[in-house]
Design a protein around this motif. Structure first.
Motif, PDB file in Angstrom:
ATOM      1  N   MET A  35     119.374  26.007  38.787  1.00 28.82           N
ATOM      2  CA  MET A  35     118.957  24.793  38.079  1.00 28.82           C
ATOM      3  C   MET A  35     117.713  24.206  38.729  1.00 28.82           C
ATOM      4  N   GLN A  36     116.826  23.670  37.899  1.00 26.39           N
ATOM      5  CA  GLN A  36     115.611  23.021  38.366  1.00 26.39           C
ATOM      6  C   GLN A  36     115.736  21.524  38.142  1.00 26.39           C
ATOM      7  N   ALA A  37     115.680  20.745  39.220  1.00 34.34           N
ATOM      8  CA  ALA A  37     115.742  19.288  39.110  1.00 34.34           C
ATOM      9  C   ALA A  37     114.380  18.737  38.704  1.00 34.34           C
ATOM     10  N   ALA A  87     116.879  23.359  33.280  1.00 31.85           N
ATOM     11  CA  ALA A  87     116.051  22.348  33.932  1.00 31.85           C
ATOM     12  C   ALA A  87     116.410  20.963  33.427  1.00 31.85           C
ATOM     13  N   LEU A  88     116.245  19.996  34.318  1.00 29.74           N
ATOM     14  CA  LEU A  88     116.361  18.590  33.936  1.00 29.74           C
ATOM     15  C   LEU A  88     114.954  18.078  33.680  1.00 29.74           C
ATOM     16  N   GLY A 109     122.210  18.877  26.701  1.00 28.93           N
ATOM     17  CA  GLY A 109     122.917  17.727  27.268  1.00 28.93           C
ATOM     18  C   GLY A 109     121.918  16.721  27.793  1.00 28.93           C
ATOM     19  N   THR A 110     122.419  15.551  28.162  1.00 27.65           N
ATOM     20  CA  THR A 110     121.550  14.533  28.749  1.00 27.65           C
ATOM     21  C   THR A 110     122.266  13.819  29.882  1.00 27.65           C
ATOM     22  N   GLN A 111     121.585  13.706  31.006  1.00 22.91           N
ATOM     23  CA  GLN A 111     122.177  12.977  32.133  1.00 22.91           C
ATOM     24  C   GLN A 111     122.217  11.481  31.857  1.00 22.91           C
ATOM     25  N   TYR A 112     121.070  10.946  31.422  1.00 17.16           N
ATOM     26  CA  TYR A 112     121.000   9.507  31.140  1.00 17.16           C
ATOM     27  C   TYR A 112     121.155   9.260  29.645  1.00 17.16           C
ATOM     28  N   GLN A 113     122.164   8.463  29.308  1.00 16.39           N
ATOM     29  CA  GLN A 113     122.320   8.026  27.926  1.00 16.39           C
ATOM     30  C   GLN A 113     121.238   7.001  27.567  1.00 16.39           C
ATOM     31  N   LYS A 114     120.907   6.179  28.551  1.00 22.54           N
ATOM     32  CA  LYS A 114     119.863   5.166  28.375  1.00 22.54           C
ATOM     33  C   LYS A 114     118.762   5.426  29.405  1.00 22.54           C
ATOM     34  N   ASN A 115     117.545   5.546  28.925  1.00 16.49           N
ATOM     35  CA  ASN A 115     116.410   5.806  29.803  1.00 16.49           C
ATOM     36  C   ASN A 115     116.228   4.668  30.801  1.00 16.49           C
ATOM     37  N   PRO A 116     116.061   4.972  32.099  1.00 17.57           N
ATOM     38  CA  PRO A 116     115.950   3.917  33.115  1.00 17.57           C
ATOM     39  C   PRO A 116     114.594   3.222  33.198  1.00 17.57           C
ATOM     40  N   HIS A 117     113.629   3.631  32.389  1.00 18.11           N
ATOM     41  CA  HIS A 117     112.338   2.948  32.394  1.00 18.11           C
ATOM     42  C   HIS A 117     112.493   1.514  31.872  1.00 18.11           C
ATOM     43  N   GLY A 118     111.847   0.589  32.550  1.00 16.17           N
ATOM     44  CA  GLY A 118     111.925  -0.793  32.108  1.00 16.17           C
ATOM     45  C   GLY A 118     110.711  -1.601  32.524  1.00 16.17           C
ATOM     46  N   TYR A 207     114.759   0.812  26.448  1.00 13.52           N
ATOM     47  CA  TYR A 207     115.835   1.296  25.573  1.00 13.52           C
ATOM     48  C   TYR A 207     116.482   0.147  24.810  1.00 13.52           C
ATOM     49  N   ASP A 208     116.684  -0.974  25.478  1.00 12.37           N
ATOM     50  CA  ASP A 208     117.369  -2.098  24.855  1.00 12.37           C
ATOM     51  C   ASP A 208     116.507  -2.816  23.828  1.00 12.37           C
ATOM     52  N   TYR A 209     115.231  -2.432  23.752  1.00  7.83           N
ATOM     53  CA  TYR A 209     114.327  -3.051  22.789  1.00  7.83           C
ATOM     54  C   TYR A 209     113.661  -2.002  21.897  1.00  7.83           C
ATOM     55  N   GLY A 210     114.417  -0.966  21.586  1.00  5.76           N
ATOM     56  CA  GLY A 210     113.999  -0.064  20.527  1.00  5.76           C
ATOM     57  C   GLY A 210     113.469   1.286  20.920  1.00  5.76           C
ATOM     58  N   TYR A 211     113.009   1.463  22.176  1.00  2.00           N
ATOM     59  CA  TYR A 211     112.504   2.773  22.560  1.00  2.00           C
ATOM     60  C   TYR A 211     113.664   3.565  23.160  1.00  2.00           C
ATOM     61  N   THR A 212     114.475   4.095  22.272  1.00  2.00           N
ATOM     62  CA  THR A 212     115.802   4.612  22.607  1.00  2.00           C
ATOM     63  C   THR A 212     115.801   6.119  22.840  1.00  2.00           C
ATOM     64  N   ILE A 213     115.282   6.544  23.989  1.00  2.00           N
ATOM     65  CA  ILE A 213     115.292   7.979  24.267  1.00  2.00           C
ATOM     66  C   ILE A 213     116.169   8.295  25.477  1.00  2.00           C
ATOM     67  N   PHE A 214     116.698   9.533  25.454  1.00  2.00           N
ATOM     68  CA  PHE A 214     117.449  10.042  26.595  1.00  2.00           C
ATOM     69  C   PHE A 214     116.501  10.261  27.784  1.00  2.00           C
ATOM     70  N   GLN A 215     117.079  10.565  28.939  1.00  2.00           N
ATOM     71  CA  GLN A 215     116.292  10.927  30.116  1.00  2.00           C
ATOM     72  C   GLN A 215     117.072  11.964  30.918  1.00  2.00           C
ATOM     73  N   ASP A 216     116.353  12.819  31.622  1.00  2.00           N
ATOM     74  CA  ASP A 216     116.945  13.934  32.359  1.00  2.00           C
ATOM     75  C   ASP A 216     117.800  14.780  31.424  1.00  2.00           C
ATOM     76  N   THR A 217     117.170  15.189  30.334  1.00  2.00           N
ATOM     77  CA  THR A 217     117.844  16.080  29.407  1.00  2.00           C
ATOM     78  C   THR A 217     117.933  17.480  30.009  1.00  2.00           C
ATOM     79  N   VAL A 218     119.010  18.184  29.662  1.00  2.00           N
ATOM     80  CA  VAL A 218     119.256  19.531  30.173  1.00  2.00           C
ATOM     81  C   VAL A 218     118.683  20.531  29.179  1.00  2.00           C
ATOM     82  N   VAL A 219     117.724  21.325  29.641  1.00  2.00           N
ATOM     83  CA  VAL A 219     116.994  22.221  28.747  1.00  2.00           C
ATOM     84  C   VAL A 219     117.133  23.670  29.199  1.00  2.00           C
ATOM     85  N   VAL A 220     117.294  24.553  28.225  1.00  2.00           N
ATOM     86  CA  VAL A 220     117.341  25.998  28.472  1.00  2.00           C
ATOM     87  C   VAL A 220     116.463  26.688  27.439  1.00  2.00           C
TER      88      VAL A 220
END
Length: 324
Positions: A35-37, A87-88, A109-118, A207-220
């Protein structure tokens, strides 16, 4: 930390990946998986460290290799070049690569349901919502300007009334009062500000104001999905167990990794404990870690679409999660 995909570099790796020779493997009981972090070793990845040290991957029949990330690592490139099986990363870079480069990626998959950017401000002069950014100076990393502009538009904020300036992931200008707010990771920067100045920070999530994207998605890549499906399901199961164990008490595991996973990063364990607590509500989901609901996928696609990245449901594969 956000990263963009260098198109020429990516295409070169696409070509290089095709030519990579098959690697000889010694027969072993456990199935190898790499896995690649997305970044250097910090609390963002505590769930995986917990799963490794507690033997959860071995219990699932996996011989896991963990590759840390960093400022010079493009996670997608690692799987294209055959260095990693998964990879994440971020959904915007993955979907752009699918659209623009024809990359054969799937998000599983996605690690973060809510993106931590703020949007982070000082508690003494808090900015509580997008509307309060009018008349203010906001520092934003160039790669994230479009995301912020989408958030402003969604909330009816006149872009011309917000002075957006470049940001280099340094809260010093905010502490000194040279800017009113910055876009950064809410899981970490409030701690940095408190330690550097003794001043409390305030924030709200995009995320709480409309920019609702996942973060650290699991990609293959699709070939890996076909050839190592069993191993990927086992990875999801073990990783989910690791995150559940870690988040039972976010204060418990970071100190255990002081002389191993977190050694030499220059960050304090108190910082990692803060980070681990802050990310808990952003990761947890009733369906378990990595869950991707149809609503969550639709929200991610809608937000990215408003940023000019037109993805589709077919870019996500939730069937592996159903097997976990």
């Amino acid at each position: 930390m956000p990263k963009t995909l260098d198109r020429r570099h990516f295409m070169a790796l696409m070509g290089a990946g095709v030519a990579l020779p098959a690697m000889a493997r010694i027969a072993r009981a456990a199935n190898p998986l790499t896995m690649q972090a997305a970044w250097i070793n910090d609390a963002e990845f505590t769930g995986y460290f917990t799963a490794i040290d507690n033997g959860y991957y071995k219990d699932e029949g996996l011989d896991l290799t963990y590759l840390s990330g960093g400022p010079d690592v493009i996670p997608e490139s690692s799987i294209v070049a055959g260095k990693a099986d998964l990879a994440l990363t971020t959904p915007d870079t993955t979907i752009k690569a699918i659209i623009e480069q024809g990359a054969k990626f799937k998000i599983i998959g996605t690690q973060y349901q809510k993106n931590p950017h703020g949007i982070i401000s000082l508690a003494s002069k808090p900015i509580n919502n997008p509307k309060e950014l009018e008349g203010k100076t906001l520092a934003v990393p160039p790669v994230n300007v479009i995301s912020v502009e989408v958030m402003l538009k969604i909330n009816g904020v006149d872009r011309a009334k917000v002075n957006i300036v470049p940001y280099a992931y340094d809260p010093t200008p905010l502490i000194k009062g040279e800017i009113d707010a910055s876009l950064d990771f809410t899981t970490n920067v409030p701690y940095t500000i408190k330690q550097a100045s003794g001043v409390d920070a305030h924030f709200f999530l995009l995320y709480d104001y409309g920019y609702t994207i996942f973060q650290d998605t699991v990609v293959v890549i699709e070939d890996t999905l076909a050839s190592k499906r069993k191993e990927l399901v086992a990875w999801l199961r073990a990783s989910r167990k690791g995150w559940a164990e870690n988040l039972k008490d976010p204060n418990a595991y970071p100190p255990k990794f002081a002389e191993t996973w977190f050694k030499g990063t220059g960050r304090t364990i108190d910082n990692e404990v803060f980070f681990n607590n802050a990310q808990k509500p952003l990761i947890e989901n009733p369906g378990g870690a990595f869950a991707m609901s149809e609503e969550g996928i639709a929200k991610t696609l809608d937000a990215l679409g408003q940023a000019g990245i037109k993805g589709s449901r077919e870019m996500f594969d939730t069937t592996l999660l159903q097997e976990v």
